[in-house]
Write a protein that holds these residues in place. Structure first.
Motif, PDB file in Angstrom:
ATOM      1  N   THR A  27       0.864  -1.206   0.248  1.00  0.00           N
ATOM      2  CA  THR A  27       0.007  -0.011   0.112  1.00  0.00           C
ATOM      3  C   THR A  27       0.918   1.370   0.233  1.00  0.00           C
ATOM      4  O   THR A  27       0.347   2.252  -0.553  1.00  0.00           O
ATOM      5  N   GLU A  28       1.865   1.048   0.444  1.00  0.00           N
ATOM      6  CA  GLU A  28       2.863   2.209   0.376  1.00  0.00           C
ATOM      7  C   GLU A  28       3.048   2.849  -1.048  1.00  0.00           C
ATOM      8  O   GLU A  28       3.821   3.922  -1.137  1.00  0.00           O
ATOM      9  N   MET A  29       3.131   2.038  -1.910  1.00  0.00           N
ATOM     10  CA  MET A  29       3.404   2.431  -3.388  1.00  0.00           C
ATOM     11  C   MET A  29       2.068   3.207  -3.914  1.00  0.00           C
ATOM     12  O   MET A  29       2.269   3.533  -5.051  1.00  0.00           O
ATOM     13  N   LEU A  30       0.948   3.123  -3.309  1.00  0.00           N
ATOM     14  CA  LEU A  30      -0.355   3.658  -3.895  1.00  0.00           C
ATOM     15  C   LEU A  30      -0.091   5.283  -3.667  1.00  0.00           C
ATOM     16  O   LEU A  30       0.243   5.883  -2.845  1.00  0.00           O
ATOM     17  N   ASN A  31       0.142   5.911  -4.899  1.00  0.00           N
ATOM     18  CA  ASN A  31      -0.134   7.463  -5.045  1.00  0.00           C
ATOM     19  C   ASN A  31      -1.448   8.031  -5.132  1.00  0.00           C
ATOM     20  O   ASN A  31      -1.515   9.231  -5.123  1.00  0.00           O
ATOM     21  N   ALA A  32      -2.460   7.284  -5.624  1.00  0.00           N
ATOM     22  CA  ALA A  32      -3.629   7.631  -5.572  1.00  0.00           C
ATOM     23  C   ALA A  32      -4.755   6.728  -5.627  1.00  0.00           C
ATOM     24  O   ALA A  32      -4.504   5.826  -5.835  1.00  0.00           O
ATOM     25  N   ILE A  33      -5.831   7.051  -4.949  1.00  0.00           N
ATOM     26  CA  ILE A  33      -7.115   6.231  -4.897  1.00  0.00           C
ATOM     27  C   ILE A  33      -8.192   6.777  -5.263  1.00  0.00           C
ATOM     28  O   ILE A  33      -8.514   8.111  -4.753  1.00  0.00           O
ATOM     29  N   GLY A  34      -9.138   6.491  -6.156  1.00  0.00           N
ATOM     30  CA  GLY A  34     -10.358   7.094  -6.572  1.00  0.00           C
ATOM     31  C   GLY A  34     -11.432   6.197  -6.480  1.00  0.00           C
ATOM     32  O   GLY A  34     -11.338   4.887  -6.431  1.00  0.00           O
ATOM     33  N   TRP A  35     -12.825   6.679  -6.608  1.00  0.00           N
ATOM     34  CA  TRP A  35     -13.841   6.073  -6.637  1.00  0.00           C
ATOM     35  C   TRP A  35     -14.349   6.301  -7.998  1.00  0.00           C
ATOM     36  O   TRP A  35     -14.563   7.696  -8.424  1.00  0.00           O
ATOM     37  N   TYR A  36     -14.898   5.269  -8.730  1.00  0.00           N
ATOM     38  CA  TYR A  36     -15.571   5.467  -9.928  1.00  0.00           C
ATOM     39  C   TYR A  36     -17.125   4.951  -9.748  1.00  0.00           C
ATOM     40  O   TYR A  36     -17.162   4.198  -8.837  1.00  0.00           O
TER      41      TYR A  36
END
Length: 114
Positions: A27-36
């Protein structure tokens, strides 16, 4: 990275729901999380995104009603949806970005009755 979406349901217009997207793995690699959101006959559209845990952006149709937030301790991103409208009905997916690589969670159905 694995993403698990939850929190959908049936609600009357004007009501509220909170969606959760729990991340596991690197998870430390995630740079963005979005909802579609996807509705029948339409392309999947971006509803809200949180970038690097703090910068947020919203679709015009939900601005002022939806709030995206991230709890780093729980590796979870939330979408608080208030003042729901029938047109908010759809399957909601969370997506995480590692670099430019997308990772999708399964969808959660949101149905808003009039």
């Amino acid at each position: 990275v694995q993403l698990q979406a939850s929190g959908g349901g049936l609600v009357q217009a004007g009501g509220s729901l909170r969606l959760s997207c729990a991340a596991s793995g690197t998870t430390e690699m995630l740079n963005a999380i979005g909802w579609y959101r996807q509705t029948p006959g339409k392309q999947r559209e971006l509803v809200a995104v949180i970038i690097r845990g703090s910068v947020t952006n919203y679709a015009a149709s939900v601005k002022g009603r939806f709030t995206i937030s991230r709890d780093n301790a729980k590796n979870t991103v939330y979408l608080q949806m208030n003042s729901l409208k029938p047109e908010d009905t759809g399957v909601y997916y969370c997506q995480g970005l590692v670099g430019s690589n997308p990772y999708w969670g399964q969808g959660t159905q949101v149905t808003v009755s009039s």
